[in-house]
Design a protein around this motif. Structure first.
Motif, PDB file in Angstrom:
ATOM      1  N   ALA A   6       0.832  -1.209   0.000  1.00  0.00           N
ATOM      2  CA  ALA A   6       0.000   0.000   0.000  1.00  0.00           C
ATOM      3  C   ALA A   6       0.860   1.249   0.000  1.00  0.00           C
ATOM      4  O   ALA A   6       1.799   1.377   0.794  1.00  0.00           O
ATOM      5  N   SER A   7       0.547   2.176  -0.900  1.00  0.00           N
ATOM      6  CA  SER A   7       1.286   3.439  -0.968  1.00  0.00           C
ATOM      7  C   SER A   7       0.830   4.380   0.136  1.00  0.00           C
ATOM      8  O   SER A   7      -0.368   4.542   0.371  1.00  0.00           O
ATOM      9  N   VAL A   8       1.788   5.011   0.778  1.00  0.00           N
ATOM     10  CA  VAL A   8       1.479   5.944   1.862  1.00  0.00           C
ATOM     11  C   VAL A   8       1.338   7.377   1.348  1.00  0.00           C
ATOM     12  O   VAL A   8       1.073   8.295   2.114  1.00  0.00           O
ATOM     13  N   THR A   9       1.471   7.581   0.037  1.00  0.00           N
ATOM     14  CA  THR A   9       1.538   8.931  -0.531  1.00  0.00           C
ATOM     15  C   THR A   9       0.331   9.787  -0.165  1.00  0.00           C
ATOM     16  O   THR A   9       0.468  10.901   0.349  1.00  0.00           O
ATOM     17  N   ALA A  10      -0.880   9.293  -0.424  1.00  0.00           N
ATOM     18  CA  ALA A  10      -2.074  10.096  -0.161  1.00  0.00           C
ATOM     19  C   ALA A  10      -2.269  10.316   1.335  1.00  0.00           C
ATOM     20  O   ALA A  10      -2.649  11.413   1.766  1.00  0.00           O
ATOM     21  N   ALA A  11      -2.008   9.289   2.139  1.00  0.00           N
ATOM     22  CA  ALA A  11      -2.149   9.432   3.586  1.00  0.00           C
ATOM     23  C   ALA A  11      -1.152  10.455   4.119  1.00  0.00           C
ATOM     24  O   ALA A  11      -1.477  11.251   5.012  1.00  0.00           O
ATOM     25  N   ARG A  12       0.049  10.435   3.587  1.00  0.00           N
ATOM     26  CA  ARG A  12       1.053  11.425   3.989  1.00  0.00           C
ATOM     27  C   ARG A  12       0.601  12.831   3.612  1.00  0.00           C
ATOM     28  O   ARG A  12       0.739  13.775   4.404  1.00  0.00           O
ATOM     29  N   GLU A  13       0.040  13.002   2.410  1.00  0.00           N
ATOM     30  CA  GLU A  13      -0.443  14.314   1.991  1.00  0.00           C
ATOM     31  C   GLU A  13      -1.588  14.782   2.880  1.00  0.00           C
ATOM     32  O   GLU A  13      -1.693  15.973   3.202  1.00  0.00           O
ATOM     33  N   ALA A  14      -2.449  13.855   3.283  1.00  0.00           N
ATOM     34  CA  ALA A  14      -3.558  14.205   4.188  1.00  0.00           C
ATOM     35  C   ALA A  14      -3.016  14.691   5.526  1.00  0.00           C
ATOM     36  O   ALA A  14      -3.486  15.694   6.077  1.00  0.00           O
ATOM     37  N   LEU A  15      -2.026  13.991   6.055  1.00  0.00           N
ATOM     38  CA  LEU A  15      -1.445  14.381   7.336  1.00  0.00           C
ATOM     39  C   LEU A  15      -0.724  15.716   7.226  1.00  0.00           C
ATOM     40  O   LEU A  15      -0.821  16.572   8.125  1.00  0.00           O
ATOM     41  N   LYS A  16      -0.042  15.941   6.120  1.00  0.00           N
ATOM     42  CA  LYS A  16       0.669  17.214   5.934  1.00  0.00           C
ATOM     43  C   LYS A  16      -0.322  18.375   5.819  1.00  0.00           C
ATOM     44  O   LYS A  16      -0.060  19.476   6.318  1.00  0.00           O
ATOM     45  N   LEU A  17      -1.466  18.140   5.163  1.00  0.00           N
ATOM     46  CA  LEU A  17      -2.479  19.196   5.076  1.00  0.00           C
ATOM     47  C   LEU A  17      -3.046  19.490   6.460  1.00  0.00           C
ATOM     48  O   LEU A  17      -3.244  20.658   6.826  1.00  0.00           O
ATOM     49  N   ALA A  18      -3.302  18.441   7.245  1.00  0.00           N
ATOM     50  CA  ALA A  18      -3.800  18.651   8.605  1.00  0.00           C
ATOM     51  C   ALA A  18      -2.814  19.474   9.426  1.00  0.00           C
ATOM     52  O   ALA A  18      -3.210  20.380  10.174  1.00  0.00           O
ATOM     53  N   ILE A  19      -1.537  19.199   9.264  1.00  0.00           N
ATOM     54  CA  ILE A  19      -0.501  19.942   9.990  1.00  0.00           C
ATOM     55  C   ILE A  19      -0.492  21.403   9.553  1.00  0.00           C
ATOM     56  O   ILE A  19      -0.472  22.327  10.384  1.00  0.00           O
ATOM     57  N   ALA A  20      -0.525  21.630   8.240  1.00  0.00           N
ATOM     58  CA  ALA A  20      -0.475  22.997   7.714  1.00  0.00           C
ATOM     59  C   ALA A  20      -1.690  23.804   8.155  1.00  0.00           C
ATOM     60  O   ALA A  20      -1.565  24.975   8.543  1.00  0.00           O
ATOM     61  N   MET A  21      -2.872  23.204   8.110  1.00  0.00           N
ATOM     62  CA  MET A  21      -4.080  23.928   8.495  1.00  0.00           C
ATOM     63  C   MET A  21      -4.130  24.133  10.006  1.00  0.00           C
ATOM     64  O   MET A  21      -4.620  25.167  10.479  1.00  0.00           O
ATOM     65  N   ALA A  22      -3.623  23.174  10.764  1.00  0.00           N
ATOM     66  CA  ALA A  22      -3.591  23.329  12.219  1.00  0.00           C
ATOM     67  C   ALA A  22      -2.730  24.522  12.614  1.00  0.00           C
ATOM     68  O   ALA A  22      -3.064  25.263  13.540  1.00  0.00           O
ATOM     69  N   ARG A  23      -1.623  24.722  11.914  1.00  0.00           N
ATOM     70  CA  ARG A  23      -0.745  25.858  12.222  1.00  0.00           C
ATOM     71  C   ARG A  23      -1.470  27.185  12.016  1.00  0.00           C
ATOM     72  O   ARG A  23      -1.191  28.158  12.710  1.00  0.00           O
ATOM     73  N   GLN A  24      -2.391  27.217  11.055  1.00  0.00           N
ATOM     74  CA  GLN A  24      -3.106  28.458  10.762  1.00  0.00           C
ATOM     75  C   GLN A  24      -4.013  28.879  11.908  1.00  0.00           C
ATOM     76  O   GLN A  24      -4.286  30.066  12.084  1.00  0.00           O
ATOM     77  N   ILE A  25      -4.486  27.913  12.684  1.00  0.00           N
ATOM     78  CA  ILE A  25      -5.463  28.240  13.734  1.00  0.00           C
ATOM     79  C   ILE A  25      -4.865  28.162  15.144  1.00  0.00           C
ATOM     80  O   ILE A  25      -5.549  28.474  16.109  1.00  0.00           O
ATOM     81  N   MET A  26      -3.610  27.734  15.242  1.00  0.00           N
ATOM     82  CA  MET A  26      -2.996  27.618  16.568  1.00  0.00           C
ATOM     83  C   MET A  26      -2.710  28.989  17.157  1.00  0.00           C
ATOM     84  O   MET A  26      -2.218  29.869  16.450  1.00  0.00           O
ATOM     85  N   PRO A  27      -2.975  29.182  18.439  1.00  0.00           N
ATOM     86  CA  PRO A  27      -2.558  30.415  19.093  1.00  0.00           C
ATOM     87  C   PRO A  27      -1.033  30.469  19.115  1.00  0.00           C
ATOM     88  O   PRO A  27      -0.360  29.434  19.144  1.00  0.00           O
ATOM     89  N   SER A  28      -0.493  31.670  19.115  1.00  0.00           N
ATOM     90  CA  SER A  28       0.960  31.802  19.221  1.00  0.00           C
ATOM     91  C   SER A  28       1.388  31.408  20.630  1.00  0.00           C
ATOM     92  O   SER A  28       0.604  31.502  21.580  1.00  0.00           O
ATOM     93  N   PRO A  29       2.640  30.938  20.799  1.00  0.00           N
ATOM     94  CA  PRO A  29       3.104  30.521  22.119  1.00  0.00           C
ATOM     95  C   PRO A  29       2.978  31.615  23.179  1.00  0.00           C
ATOM     96  O   PRO A  29       2.834  31.345  24.355  1.00  0.00           O
ATOM     97  N   ALA A  30       3.023  32.876  22.738  1.00  0.00           N
ATOM     98  CA  ALA A  30       2.973  33.985  23.699  1.00  0.00           C
ATOM     99  C   ALA A  30       1.556  34.361  24.077  1.00  0.00           C
ATOM    100  O   ALA A  30       1.342  35.160  24.999  1.00  0.00           O
TER     101      ALA A  30
END
Length: 334
Positions: free
Chosen positions: A309-333
């Motif tokens: 099984a290729s992990v390509t699409a699953a990896r892209e899904a996880l990377k999108l989740a990471i990128a979008m999560a960063r957009q909504i995360m409060p800053s550390p400060a």
């Protein structure tokens, strides 16, 4: 288990294992072993540890869950791995996938994860486990407790496909369309794409009928329903255009004219997207308080357990989740 809070540089992703009879266990193990992902996010893997370890064995990688700060594991011991028949949709598999996914959603709702990702479900197994199961959108809304508009988006590279109607019979599509529904879909598409980093996404709207109705010769939905919705979106600053014939609009989008295509029904966009990149596509459940991502392909019962099984699409899904999560995360400060 020490769960990282939202106030971290790296987002925390709740990764739920999907159907155990398919390729989900091996995909989950492969994702957990990706060094680039582990550098960018903290993972909480949710599922039966025995199935995860079996998936790692099939994939030929070390089962590293729970051995480092970057990765935690929530062990939900169901079902008994010995009872899983690969390639067969079963109630037990649906129960397992539902339990894993519900726990992942709960972690995000409680602020213990910034996004959710899951490996593929099998809808037949889900309905055997929960006869009322409709799709992931409806189930997620029930678990989260929201009635806000939500939709499924398919993503291939930088090209998005949104849709107005989804899992309904084709015979019901035309009467399900309304100016308000299309306008709402346009607004949700614009908002989700901005959340993914698009400054002002360019959205092409497909017509319903052949040749987009050809001036009313093949139906008036484009004139009476779709065009007014586009104009309403434009008045709100959405970069929408159309309606365009569905048989050519994706050609224009792939050439860079548009960032997204809003289609009127499921297969109108799915066929095009899967033809262009079946093993690379990502599905985003948009409109929820946090991103929910999964590979666009299914459980691949025919190759389950073979380690190919290729992990390509699953990896892209996880990377999108990471990128979008960063957009909504409060800053550390904050």
């Amino acid at each position: 288990m020490n769960v990282p809070s939202r106030h971290q540089t790296r987002p925390t992703i709740a990764l739920a294992m999907g159907d155990p009879a398919g390729i989900s266990p091996e995909l989950t193990a492969k994702l957990a072993a990706l060094e680039d992902v582990r550098r960018e996010a903290r993972l909480i893997v949710i599922g039966d540890r025995r199935l995860f370890e079996e998936g790692a064995r099939i994939a030929g990688i070390a089962a590293r869950a729970g051995t480092a700060d970057e990765l935690a594991f929530v062990d939900l011991p169901h079902p008994d791995p010995a009872s899983v028949r690969r390639g067969v949709a079963a109630r037990e598999g649906g129960l397992s996938a539902l339990a894993n996914y519900k726990h992942a959603l709960s972690l995000a709702c409680d602020g213990k994860a910034n996004a959710v990702c899951f490996t593929p479900f099998n809808k037949q197994a889900m309905r055997l486990a929960r006869p009322s199961y409709d799709d992931e959108i409806v189930y997620s809304a029930e678990v989260i407790g929201t009635t806000a508009p939500a939709s499924e988006f398919n993503i291939l590279g930088k090209l998005w496909n949104a849709r107005v109607t989804s899992h309904i019979p084709l015979a019901d599509v035309a009467r399900s369309l309304s100016m308000e529904r299309i306008h709402r879909a346009l607004g949700l598409t614009d908002a989700c794409m901005r959340g993914a980093g698009f400054a002002r996404p360019r959205i092409a709207v497909a017509g319903l009928n052949p040749h987009a109705g050809d001036g009313g010769s093949f139906g008036r939905e484009e004139i009476d329903v779709i065009q007014p919705a586009i104009e309403a979106g434009k008045a709100e600053g959405i970069a929408a255009d159309g309606p365009f014939p569905a048989d050519t609009v994706f050609l224009r989008a792939t050439k860079g004219e548009f960032d997204a295509v809003l289609t009127m029904y499921h297969d109108q966009g799915q066929i095009a997207m899967k033809l262009m990149g079946f093993d690379k596509g990502v599905t985003l459940l948009g409109g929820f308080p946090f991103p929910i991502c999964t590979p666009a392909h299914g459980t691949a019962y025919d190759i389950a357990g073979r380690g190919i099984a290729s992990v390509t699409a699953a990896r892209e899904a996880l990377k999108l989740a990471i990128a979008m999560a960063r957009q909504i995360m409060p800053s550390p400060a904050s």
